[in-house]
Write a protein that holds these residues in place. Structure first.
Motif, PDB file in Angstrom:
ATOM      1  N   LEU A 130       0.824  -1.211   0.000  1.00 18.21           N
ATOM      2  CA  LEU A 130       0.000   0.000   0.000  1.00 18.21           C
ATOM      3  C   LEU A 130       0.854   1.255   0.000  1.00 18.21           C
ATOM      4  O   LEU A 130       0.378   2.332  -0.321  1.00 18.21           O
ATOM      5  N   ASN A 131       2.111   1.102   0.412  1.00 18.35           N
ATOM      6  CA  ASN A 131       3.056   2.224   0.389  1.00 18.35           C
ATOM      7  C   ASN A 131       2.485   3.443   1.113  1.00 18.35           C
ATOM      8  O   ASN A 131       1.889   3.336   2.174  1.00 18.35           O
ATOM      9  N   ALA A 132       2.665   4.616   0.472  1.00 15.20           N
ATOM     10  CA  ALA A 132       2.285   5.843   1.165  1.00 15.20           C
ATOM     11  C   ALA A 132       0.924   6.371   0.733  1.00 15.20           C
ATOM     12  O   ALA A 132       0.598   7.511   0.989  1.00 15.20           O
ATOM     13  N   ALA A 133       0.126   5.543   0.052  1.00 12.99           N
ATOM     14  CA  ALA A 133      -1.179   6.024  -0.388  1.00 12.99           C
ATOM     15  C   ALA A 133      -2.141   6.195   0.780  1.00 12.99           C
ATOM     16  O   ALA A 133      -3.087   6.961   0.700  1.00 12.99           O
ATOM     17  N   TYR A 134      -1.916   5.454   1.862  1.00 13.56           N
ATOM     18  CA  TYR A 134      -2.786   5.525   3.033  1.00 13.56           C
ATOM     19  C   TYR A 134      -1.937   5.653   4.287  1.00 13.56           C
ATOM     20  O   TYR A 134      -0.736   5.391   4.285  1.00 13.56           O
ATOM     21  N   ARG A 135      -2.587   6.021   5.364  1.00 15.08           N
ATOM     22  CA  ARG A 135      -1.896   6.100   6.639  1.00 15.08           C
ATOM     23  C   ARG A 135      -2.708   5.343   7.686  1.00 15.08           C
ATOM     24  O   ARG A 135      -3.937   5.317   7.650  1.00 15.08           O
ATOM     25  N   LEU A 136      -2.011   4.712   8.601  1.00 15.13           N
ATOM     26  CA  LEU A 136      -2.638   4.011   9.709  1.00 15.13           C
ATOM     27  C   LEU A 136      -2.324   4.775  10.983  1.00 15.13           C
ATOM     28  O   LEU A 136      -1.167   5.153  11.205  1.00 15.13           O
ATOM     29  N   GLN A 137      -3.335   5.015  11.817  1.00 19.38           N
ATOM     30  CA  GLN A 137      -3.138   5.805  13.031  1.00 19.38           C
ATOM     31  C   GLN A 137      -3.904   5.170  14.195  1.00 19.38           C
ATOM     32  O   GLN A 137      -5.088   4.858  14.083  1.00 19.38           O
ATOM     33  N   LEU A 138      -3.175   4.956  15.298  1.00 21.31           N
ATOM     34  CA  LEU A 138      -3.820   4.439  16.507  1.00 21.31           C
ATOM     35  C   LEU A 138      -4.693   5.521  17.126  1.00 21.31           C
ATOM     36  O   LEU A 138      -4.304   6.687  17.198  1.00 21.31           O
ATOM     37  N   VAL A 182       2.340   2.265   9.703  1.00 18.94           N
ATOM     38  CA  VAL A 182       2.812   1.805  11.013  1.00 18.94           C
ATOM     39  C   VAL A 182       2.492   2.877  12.047  1.00 18.94           C
ATOM     40  O   VAL A 182       2.703   4.066  11.797  1.00 18.94           O
ATOM     41  N   ASP A 183       1.971   2.486  13.207  1.00 18.49           N
ATOM     42  CA  ASP A 183       1.811   3.406  14.326  1.00 18.49           C
ATOM     43  C   ASP A 183       1.965   2.587  15.609  1.00 18.49           C
ATOM     44  O   ASP A 183       1.737   1.365  15.619  1.00 18.49           O
ATOM     45  N   GLY A 184       2.383   3.260  16.688  1.00 12.08           N
ATOM     46  CA  GLY A 184       2.659   2.506  17.899  1.00 12.08           C
ATOM     47  C   GLY A 184       2.457   3.319  19.160  1.00 12.08           C
ATOM     48  O   GLY A 184       2.074   4.492  19.145  1.00 12.08           O
TER      49      GLY A 184
END
Length: 1137
Positions: free
Chosen positions: A839-847, A929-931
């Motif tokens: 998916l590369n940088a097309a989307y972002r995942l956020q906690l 990635v988020d942590g």
């Protein structure tokens, strides 16, 4: 009297002269005299040289010196001719004639001249002139008077050897050179300066240029140079640079001169000046082919003679290319004759320039429209190749080719036109479904599009969406596929710059994309890789020696047996968003799904292109939307039509398409063949109007016909019309009738703009045009869904925590910490999607939220919001307070940080999002990635036997939505403002019921942000660190004596009873902690929560306490429950336990 004519020795002869008969006088003695005539001296044979000096060239090898005899020639005479040396030496320079009878020259009777022959020795050494002498002596004669030698009895012979002198000259008198092409072109002319003769010495000569009609510096670069010939060298190349002069209009010349200084150790030859002529580009003569070329179908390339003989009725097919066969082509009928002529003229078949001319079908009057040169190139076909693709002509078209030979300098010769080939109506390869009438129809049968997700195990295209498009083919059709609208076909097809935006299409190859995309509908293909099965086995169909490579690249997708185009492309989600023009939209899934979807819509445009007579393109367009969801999605397209007429006007279809509301729109152009115009209606012809009538079987569908534009003239004007259907249908196929009202004017009537008034003209009965059309709505293919797998990892150090999973050399399983956490350690948790899913940088995942909980009596929390997985009703893991949960904490909340739990029994959790800690900022650069981090110390405040679980809630959104956290709640609805009271924190209302919005359970309709949740178990060390003992009480000492099994069972039973009684007291601390070690096998009730049969959850918790004043030290054994939980069947939208 002297006998000069024929001297003869007669001896002395006499006669007497008398004096007599005097008058007036007397005679005295002597009165007579004797006269004696003697010839003994004059007529004696006398022999002598003709000249006293002779010259002979050494190279001549022999010298013939004439010896003349005079006097009486009636007898045989002879004389010796012998040599004597001077500077010339016997044997070296000449052959000796000895003074002996062997050197005698004999004159027979009557002979006057005899040659004295001397042989001269020839060598290559240059020497000065040398002399020797020839002598005559010892004359003899058969006559009694003998013979004698004349006055020139000696001759001097000079031997010359000028030919052995080092001689320098130009090899030829004149040279020709073509003007170099281009404004900055330079042509180098090499002129050979030749030396011959004696080459054993060193010679020098100056060579210079001299202006003539050509000027130095403008037409050539001036040059003057001393040429040095070393021993043995016979020539030197004198190079002159010829310049390009665009002002030159005719041939110009300049000279090359040897001198003016005398040469050193050499002499000048005859050619001391050479003329150089510069041939002007325009003034040069041109080549011409030996005979006109022939046009045949590529199907008949191997039998040109049979199909071109007089009387042959085989016409070229409309569905296969034409080939132009020149006399220099081995397939030409009389190639055995023309081959020699081509070679003699220097014509290279591969350098012949081709162009094509096309005329439309013959009118009913018998007149043919004029030929026009084909100029519209496409990305797949050229118009200057010997093969003309079938997209440039249709049935009844007239086609001919123009061939021009090209010389070595690249100049085109005289053009020769071929025979006229008329495209046949029989023998079509892929017929049009429109069969009514004779006019050529446009077809737009609906195509088939299908989607398939290829998982990471696929060998060639892992983790890609396979888009497959099948389009029915008709002779002369060209399909275009793109995710962007296809506008301005002429520029789109002919100018490459207009195609660059169509990254996801069949307009660009992977080479032309230059890394913008790793996929294309046009595959790079080699001739050897094409399978020549049925539909791919026609003559020269994929021959790279005959057809252009780019043409083969397109037509390898067409099966001429099934008449179907097959296009395949393999894209990943990033390419669909970044380069294919996709946009994030709402989802369409049903409500009872537990999955959370993020849907991307990518438009797809398909145009069927046909040539219009004789130049330009008409298109039938389709448009659809492809949908790809997380869990990936799909595709659709467009189509179009055509006509011609032979009545009082020509009607040409420009565009056919279906509007967004499903209505059919037909745009066409008319060209009147009368003086006047077509009008929608006119007062001079009441009851009639221009209209488009649909076929009867379409159920009376009406069309609104509008005149869009008219030429401002009465002389055969062009007019543009648009017809729009009154309502929508699935299938518009049939034969349409166009009725147009012609309105004529007087021959002398000028054009006057009528403004709002009716046109001043006379209306006539409507003209009728038949337009066959096959056109259907396109079908939406079945959406495709694939799972976006996320991972929840725990780490025990920041280095591994900050390791980019996409660039790491170790696997995801190795990154996940499987060990236990001891007191004082920091836990690092992170959520990421599988890097293989690209998916590369097309989307972002956020906690968004982090929960911590532990169950009562071995209860394992799980996430089943619909209650359909295990049939135990809705289950929310740590999200919802439950009687099955002993402790539950909201550690982090990105939107409401003030409602989070910071302490447990006064021990801080110290939980933070990675984005809030400066030292963990590198994680922000990792896509997907988020942590978070937390201390585990507080977890040791709970008795043993409890398994801790972490649950995170995250959102996935497009990267372009930079302000996600400010735009909406994690759970899809705006939550009411919650006070900071503990009992109202996070998602719980006043009654303790979970106030979850359905957006966490179902999809978020109308929003671009999608959420998910993951759960993971946590292991703690069996024994806390010594530094922490002060918080729990006195330490437990060393080992104790063995205790019998009965005592242990009794003790355990008592403590369990006490625990049950004390369970009601909230927050009360257990007096006697349970220190047991139990090994259990999960029963079926637990197994249904996990797809993994091996449960390896470990929970180590040593709790210590004092009991009154006992001094005995007891060894508290710890029971260990291994419940390693991994859920492999996806519970939907990224939920994992």
């Amino acid at each position: 009297m002297d006998d000069l004519q024929s001297p003869t020795i007669e001896g002395p002869e006499s006669f007497v002269v008398f004096l007599s008969s005097p008058q007036g006088a007397v005679l005295l003695e002597p009165y007579e005299a004797d006269v004696v005539i003697t010839d003994t001296f004059q007529d004696i044979p006398s022999m002598q040289f003709e000249k006293s000096a002779y010259k002979v060239k050494e190279k001549e090898g022999v010298l013939h010196v004439p010896v003349l005899r005079t006097g009486d020639l009636s007898s045989v005479s002879s004389v010796r001719c012998f040599t004597r040396m001077l500077s010339a030496l016997v044997m070296d320079d000449f052959t000796e004639r000895r003074n002996a009878d062997e050197s005698r020259i004999t004159f027979l009777k009557g002979e006057k001249v005899k040659n004295c022959t001397v042989r001269v020795s020839d060598d290559s050494v240059f020497e000065p002139e040398e002399d020797f002498q020839l002598h005559l002596g010892s004359p003899l004669s058969e006559h009694w008077s003998t013979a004698m030698v004349g006055a020139r009895d000696l001759a001097t012979v000079t031997i010359t050897n000028e030919e052995d002198a080092p001689t320098i000259e130009f090899q030829q008198v004149s040279y020709q050179v073509r003007e170099p092409p281009g404004p900055d072109g330079v042509e180098v002319l090499s002129v050979k300066v030749h030396r011959h003769g004696d080459l054993d010495r060193t010679s020098k000569i100056r060579c210079s240029t001299r202006d003539g009609s050509a000027q130095s510096g403008l037409d050539y670069n001036p040059k003057s140079r001393v040429l040095k010939f070393t021993p043995g060298m016979d020539h030197i190349l004198f190079k002159v640079e010829i310049l390009s002069n665009e002002d030159r209009e005719w041939h110009e010349s300049f000279s090359l001169v040897l001198g003016p200084d005398d040469p050193v150790e050499a002499v000048l030859g005859e050619i001391t000046t050479a003329t150089v002529t510069i041939l002007d580009q325009e003034a040069a003569g041109s080549l011409i082919l030996p005979a006109p070329p022939l046009v045949v179908s590529l199907l008949d390339y191997n039998q040109v003679e049979e199909v071109t003989v007089e009387g042959s009725k085989k016409a070229p097919s409309a569905g296969y290319p034409l080939v132009c066969v020149t006399p220099c082509d081995p397939h030409y009928p009389k190639y055995s004759v023309t081959r020699g002529r081509c070679e003699e003229a220097g014509i290279n078949q591969t350098q012949v320039h081709f162009s094509w001319e096309v005329a439309t079908s013959t009118h009913s009057s018998g007149a043919r429209s004029p030929f026009e040169t084909v100029t519209d190139s496409t990305p797949y076909t050229g118009v200057n190749h010997k093969v003309l693709d079938s997209i440039y002509f249709s049935r009844r078209f007239h086609v001919r080719c123009v061939a021009q030979a090209r010389d070595k300098a690249g100049h085109l010769g005289t053009p020769l036109r071929s025979n006229i080939a008329t495209i046949g109506t029989e023998g079509a390869i892929c017929h049009t479904p429109v069969t009514t009438g004779t006019a050529r129809g446009f077809q737009a049968q609906s195509f088939i599009a299908s989607l398939k997700y290829l998982d990471v195990k696929h060998k060639e295209h892992p983790n890609r969406i396979h888009i497959s498009v099948q389009i029915p083919h008709q002779d002369g059709m060209l399909p275009l596929i793109s995710t962007l609208p296809l506008h301005n076909l002429h520029l789109l097809l002919s100018e490459s710059i207009y195609r660059q935006q169509h990254v996801c299409s069949n307009l660009l190859t992977l080479t032309e994309l230059q890394g913008l995309s790793e996929a294309s509908f046009l595959e790079e293909v080699s001739y050897d890789s094409i399978s020549l099965g049925p539909g791919y086995d026609r003559p020269y169909q994929f021959n790279p020696q005959v057809r252009e490579p780019r043409t083969i690249q397109l037509y390898r997708h067409l099966n001429l047996k099934s008449c179907i185009w097959n296009f395949d492309a393999f894209y990943d989600m990033t390419a669909l968003i970044d380069v294919c023009g996709g946009s994030v939209t709402a989802d369409f899934q049903v409500r009872d799904s537990a999955q959370s979807f993020l849907t991307v819509q990518v438009p797809l445009y398909v145009s069927y292109i046909y040539v219009t007579a004789p130049r330009g393109w008409a298109s039938l367009e389709h448009h659809t939307e492809m949908e790809f969801s997380f869990f990936y999605d799909t595709i659709l397209w467009r189509t179009g039509i055509q006509t011609d007429s032979v009545l009082s006007a020509r009607l040409q279809i420009i565009r056919i398409f279906i509007r967004e509301d499903g209505r059919l729109v037909i745009e066409f152009k008319t060209h009147a063949k009368f003086r006047g115009q077509f009008v929608p209606d006119h007062h001079t012809l009441p009851g009639h109007k221009s209209q488009l009538v649909a076929p009867d079987h379409l159920g009376g569908i009406k069309f609104d016909l509008q005149l869009v534009w008219s030429g401002q003239t009465f002389d055969s004007p062009y007019q543009l019309w648009r017809a729009t259907s009154s309502y929508s249908r699935k299938d518009y196929s049939g034969e349409y009738t166009v009725l147009l009202v012609p309105c004529t004017v007087q021959p002398t009537q000028p054009w006057i703009d009528p403004a709002d008034k009716p046109l001043s003209c006379t209306a006539h009965a409507p003209e009728k045009f038949l337009v066959p059309i096959s056109f259907q709505q396109t079908n939406r293919p079945v959406p495709l869904v694939y799972s976006l797998n996320t991972e929840f990892q725990l780490c025990n150090n920041d280095k591994l925590f900050l390791l980019d999973p996409a660039a790491a050399d170790i696997s995801l399983a190795e990154m996940d910490y499987k060990g236990a956490f001891s007191m004082g350690q920091t836990l690092y948790g992170r959520v990421l999607w599988n890097p293989e899913q690209s998916l590369n940088a097309a989307y972002r995942l956020q906690l968004e939220k982090v929960y911590l909980c532990t169950g009562r009596d071995g209860y394992v929390p799980f996430f089943d919001p619909t209650g359909t997985l295990y049939n135990e009703g809705p289950q929310y893991g740590c999200l919802q307070p439950s009687k099955s949960l002993k402790h539950r904490f909201l550690l982090l909340d990105r939107k409401q940080p003030d409602v989070c739990d910071s302490y447990f029994h006064d021990v801080p959790f110290e939980a933070n999002f990675a984005s809030d800690l400066p030292e963990l900022h590198p994680m922000a650069a990792m896509p997907g990635v988020d942590g978070f981090t937390m201390k585990v110390d507080a977890l040791y405040k709970v008795e043993a036997g409890h398994q801790w679980y972490l649950q995170v809630i995250y959102v996935i959104s497009p990267e372009s939505r930079s302000g996600v956290r400010l735009q909406r709640s994690l759970l899809g609805v705006a939550l009411p403002a919650l006070p900071a009271a503990r009992h109202r924190r996070d998602l719980v209302d006043s009654s303790g019921r979970l106030t979850l919005d359905e957006s966490l359970i179902y999809d978020n309709e109308g929003d671009q942000v999608k959420n998910g949740t993951n759960m993971k178990s946590l292991r703690l060390q069996a024994t806390p660190a010594p530094a922490y003992n002060a918080h729990l009480g006195s330490s437990v000492g060393g080992g104790v004596a063995a205790v019998s099994l009965l005592v242990l069972i009794l003790l355990a039973s008592c403590l369990l009873v006490q625990r049950c009684r004390a369970g009601g007291g909230k927050g009360s601390r257990e007096e006697y902690p349970l220190n047991t070690k139990v090994e259990v096998c999960l029963d079926k009730r637990l197994e249904k929560n996990f797809s993994s049969r091996h449960c390896t959850v470990r929970n180590f918790n040593d709790l210590h306490g004092n009991h009154d004043t006992r001094t005995a030290k007891v060894n508290n054994k710890t029971k260990q429950v291994n419940l390693g939980v991994k859920l492999h069947n996806n519970l939907g939208d990224g939920t994992e336990v």
